[in-house]
Motif scaffolding. Structure first.
Motif, mmCIF file in Angstrom:
data_model
loop_
_atom_site.group_PDB
_atom_site.id
_atom_site.type_symbol
_atom_site.label_atom_id
_atom_site.label_comp_id
_atom_site.label_asym_id
_atom_site.label_seq_id
_atom_site.Cartn_x
_atom_site.Cartn_y
_atom_site.Cartn_z
ATOM 1 N N LEU A 343 -23.571 -8.609 12.339
ATOM 2 C CA LEU A 343 -24.314 -7.507 11.725
ATOM 3 C C LEU A 343 -25.601 -7.235 12.500
ATOM 4 C CD1 LEU A 343 -23.875 -8.318 7.926
ATOM 5 C CD2 LEU A 343 -22.628 -6.644 9.300
ATOM 6 N N ILE A 344 -25.937 -5.952 12.614
ATOM 7 C CA ILE A 344 -27.176 -5.562 13.295
ATOM 8 C C ILE A 344 -28.277 -5.452 12.251
ATOM 9 C CG2 ILE A 344 -28.313 -3.729 14.625
ATOM 10 C CD1 ILE A 344 -26.290 -5.155 16.330
ATOM 11 N N GLU A 345 -29.276 -6.313 12.362
ATOM 12 C CA GLU A 345 -30.366 -6.300 11.386
ATOM 13 C C GLU A 345 -31.686 -5.864 12.007
ATOM 14 O OE1 GLU A 345 -30.068 -10.234 9.822
ATOM 15 O OE2 GLU A 345 -28.252 -9.755 8.689
ATOM 16 N N ASP A 346 -31.994 -6.398 13.201
ATOM 17 C CA ASP A 346 -33.300 -6.118 13.792
ATOM 18 C C ASP A 346 -33.193 -5.717 15.253
ATOM 19 O OD1 ASP A 346 -34.879 -6.909 11.498
ATOM 20 O OD2 ASP A 346 -34.165 -8.956 11.911
ATOM 21 N N TRP A 347 -34.219 -5.018 15.688
ATOM 22 C CA TRP A 347 -34.383 -4.698 17.115
ATOM 23 C C TRP A 347 -34.483 -6.027 17.872
ATOM 24 C CZ3 TRP A 347 -37.602 -5.442 21.287
ATOM 25 C CH2 TRP A 347 -37.539 -4.508 22.317
ATOM 26 N N ILE A 377 -33.725 -10.560 26.312
ATOM 27 C CA ILE A 377 -32.282 -10.816 26.410
ATOM 28 C C ILE A 377 -31.747 -10.455 27.791
ATOM 29 C CG2 ILE A 377 -31.829 -10.598 23.923
ATOM 30 C CD1 ILE A 377 -30.790 -7.746 24.437
ATOM 31 N N LYS A 378 -32.651 -10.204 28.759
ATOM 32 C CA LYS A 378 -32.211 -9.811 30.099
ATOM 33 C C LYS A 378 -32.778 -10.743 31.172
ATOM 34 C CE LYS A 378 -29.469 -6.369 29.276
ATOM 35 N NZ LYS A 378 -28.068 -6.418 29.695
ATOM 36 N N ALA A 379 -32.247 -10.617 32.395
ATOM 37 C CA ALA A 379 -32.583 -11.543 33.488
ATOM 38 C C ALA A 379 -34.009 -11.336 34.002
ATOM 39 C CB ALA A 379 -31.589 -11.370 34.626
ATOM 40 N N PHE A 380 -34.512 -12.373 34.667
ATOM 41 C CA PHE A 380 -35.924 -12.405 35.104
ATOM 42 C C PHE A 380 -36.276 -11.331 36.123
ATOM 43 C CE2 PHE A 380 -33.823 -14.784 38.444
ATOM 44 C CZ PHE A 380 -34.555 -14.493 39.581
ATOM 45 N N TYR A 381 -35.279 -10.833 36.894
ATOM 46 C CA TYR A 381 -35.583 -9.938 38.026
ATOM 47 C C TYR A 381 -35.615 -8.458 37.631
ATOM 48 C CZ TYR A 381 -30.507 -10.021 37.742
ATOM 49 O OH TYR A 381 -29.220 -9.980 37.270
ATOM 50 N N MET A 382 -35.411 -8.137 36.344
ATOM 51 C CA MET A 382 -35.370 -6.726 35.932
ATOM 52 C C MET A 382 -36.782 -6.179 35.737
ATOM 53 S SD MET A 382 -32.027 -6.702 33.486
ATOM 54 C CE MET A 382 -30.428 -7.198 34.170
ATOM 55 N N ARG A 383 -36.990 -4.934 36.154
ATOM 56 C CA ARG A 383 -38.341 -4.365 36.192
ATOM 57 C C ARG A 383 -38.918 -4.162 34.796
ATOM 58 N NH1 ARG A 383 -42.166 -0.309 36.920
ATOM 59 N NH2 ARG A 383 -43.170 -0.396 38.977
ATOM 60 N N ALA A 384 -40.114 -4.705 34.588
ATOM 61 C CA ALA A 384 -40.784 -4.574 33.287
ATOM 62 C C ALA A 384 -41.237 -3.134 33.087
ATOM 63 C CB ALA A 384 -41.980 -5.511 33.237
ATOM 64 N N ASN A 385 -40.951 -2.586 31.908
ATOM 65 C CA ASN A 385 -41.450 -1.249 31.559
ATOM 66 C C ASN A 385 -42.882 -1.360 31.041
ATOM 67 O OD1 ASN A 385 -39.092 0.167 32.214
ATOM 68 N ND2 ASN A 385 -38.148 -0.318 30.238
ATOM 69 N N ASP A 386 -43.564 -0.213 30.942
ATOM 70 C CA ASP A 386 -44.987 -0.204 30.567
ATOM 71 C C ASP A 386 -45.230 -0.695 29.140
ATOM 72 O OD1 ASP A 386 -45.495 0.744 33.058
ATOM 73 O OD2 ASP A 386 -45.656 2.858 32.466
ATOM 74 N N ASP A 387 -44.185 -0.643 28.279
ATOM 75 C CA ASP A 387 -44.390 -1.075 26.887
ATOM 76 C C ASP A 387 -44.468 -2.603 26.742
ATOM 77 O OD1 ASP A 387 -41.788 -1.936 27.235
ATOM 78 O OD2 ASP A 387 -40.887 -0.470 25.881
ATOM 79 N N ASP A 388 -44.164 -3.323 27.839
ATOM 80 C CA ASP A 388 -44.201 -4.792 27.866
ATOM 81 C C ASP A 388 -43.185 -5.432 26.918
ATOM 82 O OD1 ASP A 388 -45.223 -7.010 29.199
ATOM 83 O OD2 ASP A 388 -46.468 -7.561 27.485
ATOM 84 N N LYS A 389 -42.294 -4.604 26.358
ATOM 85 C CA LYS A 389 -41.257 -5.136 25.464
ATOM 86 C C LYS A 389 -39.879 -5.003 26.089
ATOM 87 C CE LYS A 389 -41.050 -3.423 21.388
ATOM 88 N NZ LYS A 389 -41.143 -2.513 20.214
ATOM 89 N N THR A 390 -39.724 -3.959 26.925
ATOM 90 C CA THR A 390 -38.401 -3.658 27.479
ATOM 91 C C THR A 390 -38.411 -3.720 29.001
ATOM 92 O OG1 THR A 390 -38.840 -1.277 27.573
ATOM 93 C CG2 THR A 390 -37.851 -2.131 25.533
#
Length: 480
Positions: A343-347, A377-390
């Protein structure tokens, strides 16, 4: 036997010349009424019928014409009197090249289960189903190289033996020459890998991505197509321990460019299959429809194999953020009625294939690309977005399968990448060169990975990944 040169059955059937003498060689599928031999040579899914006048041949020779035997036939090509074929060969000369014991040959002319055929993987390619899969597999390998070559990409071979864990998954096969019963030890009592062949601990690679980034930052647009290995103790229909990965990497591409290329790539492959593998796909399509009829209504595919390929080839892909997808899933009927297994409960939830397939098959009715995933939930080498969450990650979702491609814009900023490596506790000495790429002429770059066997499942309609690779490697199984 005469000296007439062999002609492939595919060539005879594509341009039949009635009245011509031909020599065909292949394997006997059936021998009926001591008169009709169905011969297949692997060049096409279709058999060619050879008609024998048994009075002209020695009885001992005819007794050797069993299913599985390899034969050579010379005769005249004529229009067929029977149903199901346009032409047949009236046999003048007949020779058995390789005998097959009629009672012991495992692939008798009847329906065999896929499980049984996996136990006979050295012979299963002689069946119509596996002959079709092998031919399509070749066509798809060729199409991959054709697509990237036409776009000006360079193919790069990355190492199979590596000292780094690209995914941070830790499920890797060790490569060593040390004595397993008595390895050299350090003073602390641990295995001393300094005395191993490479002077350090090494593994089979889980991905060529990290190494191929070095080439992208010099040649611009590159791709790998090589074997990868995961020591994941998973006995599902979606996992192999040895499989092939296609991993393009492109300098100066952002996440949107990356999504554009991924969509163009899979559409190209789907169209190539539809245009170049027609007979094999028609056979597998009918096989899939027949199989579906045996299943309960709620487990049947809504689209046939050919319809799924057309679905990908001819639809614009929907692009939505992970956050938008979570909102859709959270408010969906299966989630509210607790029909989802997860079940999907939270972001922040990691999506499962049931969620991915819901988005594609039920909600949008189109292939979907999800992007901007939670960084946790993603790998270390993926570019950080400005929101610092994604992070600038993207997954391509397909009908019947769920995620088929995963990729991202890579983190090109040295400070940000180093902080992420430290945060995740990854040993810097394993990745010194990867970090150093960000010091010398760094540039924005992106890439993705397509598991070739996952693609092969999609393009053949086979539900078990073990049936789209010649010799599957899975837990407790390295036969052949």
């Amino acid at each position: 036997m005469g000296t007439l040169k062999r002609t492939k059955i595919s060539d005879i059937l594509s341009q039949p010349v009635i009245g011509e003498q031909v020599n065909i060689k292949g394997w006997v599928r059936t021998f009926r009424s001591n008169r009709f031999i169905a011969i297949n040579d692997g060049s096409t899914i279709n058999n060619l019928q050879a008609v024998v006048d048994f009075e002209n041949f020695d009885e001992a020779l005819l007794r050797r014409i069993n299913t599985g035997a390899c034969v050579s036939v010379i005769g005249k090509l004529v229009e067929s009197q029977g149903k199901g074929q346009q032409v047949e060969v009236v046999v003048d000369e007949l020779d058995v090249i390789g005998d097959a014991d009629a009672e012991k040959y495992p692939l008798q002319p009847k329906k065999h289960s896929l499980e049984f055929l996996r136990e006979k993987a050295h012979l299963r390619v002689r069946t119509s189903t596996f002959g079709a899969i092998y031919r399509i597999r070749h066509a798809m390998i060729f199409a991959v190289h054709k697509f990237f070559t036409e776009k000006g990409f360079y193919n790069v071979h990355t190492p199979i033996i590596t000292g780094s864990d690209a995914e941070g998954a830790g499920e890797m096969f060790r490569v060593t020459t040390l004595d397993p019963t008595n390895p050299p030890k350090t003073e602390e009592g641990e295995v001393n890998y300094k005395e191993d062949f490479f002077g350090k601990e090494t593994n089979l690679t889980v991905s060529g991505q990290l190494e191929v980034e070095t080439a992208a930052l010099a040649l611009g647009e590159v791709y790998t197509f090589g074997p990868t290995f995961r020591a994941e103790n998973s006995n599902t229909s979606r996992h192999l321990a040895e499989f092939w990965m296609i991993e393009p990497e492109m300098a100066f591409y952002n996440i949107n460019d990356n999504m554009d290329l991924a969509e163009e790539f899979v559409k190209y492959l789907a169209k190539y299959a539809l245009e170049n593998c027609k007979e094999d796909l028609d056979f597998l399509n009918k096989r899939g429809i027949d199989e579906d009829k045996q299943k309960p209504q709620n487990e049947r595919n809504e689209l046939s194999l050919l319809e799924r390929l057309e679905f990908v080839a001819n639809n614009e892909f929907v692009r939505i953020t992970y956050t938008e997808a979570i909102d859709i899933l959270k408010n969906s009927k299966p989630n509210k009625k607790k029909k989802f297994q997860y079940l999907i409960e939270d972001w922040g939830a990691d999506l499962q294939s049931e969620h991915e397939r819901f988005l594609v098959e039920k909600h949008f009715k189109k292939p979907v690309i999800l992007y901007n995933y939670p960084k946790n939930i993603k790998a270390f080498y993926m570019r950080a977005n400005d929101d610092d969450k994604t992070v600038a990650a993207m997954d391509v979702l397909f009908p019947g399968i769920g995620e088929i491609i995963g990729g991202s814009q890579r983190e090109e900023r040295y400070d940000v990448l180093k902080a992420r490596v430290d945060e995740m506790g990854i040993p810097e000495e394993d990745l010194w060169w990867y970090l150093e790429l960000r010091k010398y002429g760094s540039a924005p770059h992106s890439g993705f990975g397509l598991g070739f066997e996952r693609w092969m499942q999609f393009v053949t309609g086979m539900t078990n990944i073990r049936d789209v690779i010649p010799f599957p490697r899975t837990p407790d199984n390295a036969e052949f």
